[in-house]
Write a protein that holds these residues in place. Structure first.
Motif, PDB file in Angstrom:
ATOM      1  N   CYS A  91     -57.737  18.662 139.112  1.00 14.04           N
ATOM      2  CA  CYS A  91     -58.015  19.242 137.803  1.00 14.04           C
ATOM      3  C   CYS A  91     -58.467  20.681 137.999  1.00 14.04           C
ATOM      4  O   CYS A  91     -59.353  20.957 138.811  1.00 14.04           O
TER       5      CYS A  91
ATOM      6  N   ALA B  79     -61.583  18.748 141.705  1.00 10.01           N
ATOM      7  CA  ALA B  79     -61.748  19.543 140.491  1.00 10.01           C
ATOM      8  C   ALA B  79     -62.178  20.951 140.859  1.00 10.01           C
ATOM      9  O   ALA B  79     -63.123  21.143 141.627  1.00 10.01           O
TER      10      ALA B  79
ATOM     11  N   CYS C 251     -60.857  15.114 133.825  1.00 11.44           N
ATOM     12  CA  CYS C 251     -61.217  16.035 134.904  1.00 11.44           C
ATOM     13  C   CYS C 251     -62.311  15.427 135.783  1.00 11.44           C
ATOM     14  O   CYS C 251     -62.317  15.604 137.004  1.00 11.44           O
TER      15      CYS C 251
ATOM     16  N   HIS D 216     -59.870  23.947 135.812  1.00  9.93           N
ATOM     17  CA  HIS D 216     -60.333  24.448 134.517  1.00  9.93           C
ATOM     18  C   HIS D 216     -60.128  25.956 134.505  1.00  9.93           C
ATOM     19  O   HIS D 216     -60.765  26.693 135.262  1.00  9.93           O
TER      20      HIS D 216
END
Length: 203
Positions: free
Chosen positions: A48, A166, A160, A50
């Motif tokens: 994941c 992540a 996530c 961001h």
């Protein structure tokens, strides 16, 4: 039924991930969405990323120009440590490609260029738009626009938090909550950061 319960914190320093607990309705939607995501990505192990865009771009530009003040000490320290407030698309492409895992890319901006470049590199991805489009009208029945937007955010945070890896943004409160959620699940998080050579890495 709602989407989440708000828990009263006795200690204000408790992890913010404990503040929102999904209701059965929202949790069932999450389970279905995660199954769809894993099917799209082709496996249960995924990364994941961001990637804050949109309003973050001018905000980060202003932050990099101002002098340190008492109210901004925390943010200025993050910059001094080399943590990135905003990441360009090529940095994202190179980082996702280097990790070599299918990826969920959370973003509040247009990432079509990122997706096209990663498709060329044979990396399977899913975006925030994909998450929104994966929900059926039946699942969204009874939700107004504000509730729908909150539901989508909570779903992405949960997806996530469950990712194998992540890469988050230390300047984002959304990333901070995901970091807390992952910590409660025994998972570590990485963050967008610059090396001395100014090449983007995640640590």
């Amino acid at each position: 039924d709602g989407m989440f319960f708000a828990n009263v914190l006795k200690n204000k320093w408790e992890r913010q991930a404990k503040v929102l607990t999904l209701t059965d309705v929202a949790h069932n939607i999450f389970i279905t969405t995660k199954a769809k995501l894993e099917k799209k990505l082709g496996q249960s192990n995924y990364a994941c990323f961001h990637v804050r865009l949109g309003d973050f771009v001018p905000m980060c530009e202003e932050l990099s120009k101002i002098k340190e003040t008492t109210s901004l000490t925390y943010w200025m320290q993050l910059l001094k440590e080399g943590l990135q407030c905003v990441v360009n698309q090529m940095d994202v492409v190179s980082s996702v490609t280097a990790l070599d895992l299918p990826a969920l890319i959370m973003s509040n901006g247009n990432i079509s260029g990122i997706e096209s470049a990663l498709e060329t590199n044979s990396i399977v991805t899913a975006s925030s738009d994909w998450v929104a489009q994966s929900l059926s009208p039946e699942q969204l029945s009874g939700f107004n626009d504000a509730e729908r937007n909150l539901l989508l955010l909570l779903l992405e945070e949960e997806l996530c938090a469950d990712a194998t890896v992540a890469v988050l943004n230390k300047f984002s409160t959304i990333s901070q909550r995901i970091e807390d959620m992952r910590a409660l699940r025994g998972r570590q998080s990485k963050f967008w950061k610059k090396t001395i050579a100014q090449k983007t890495i995640h640590r």
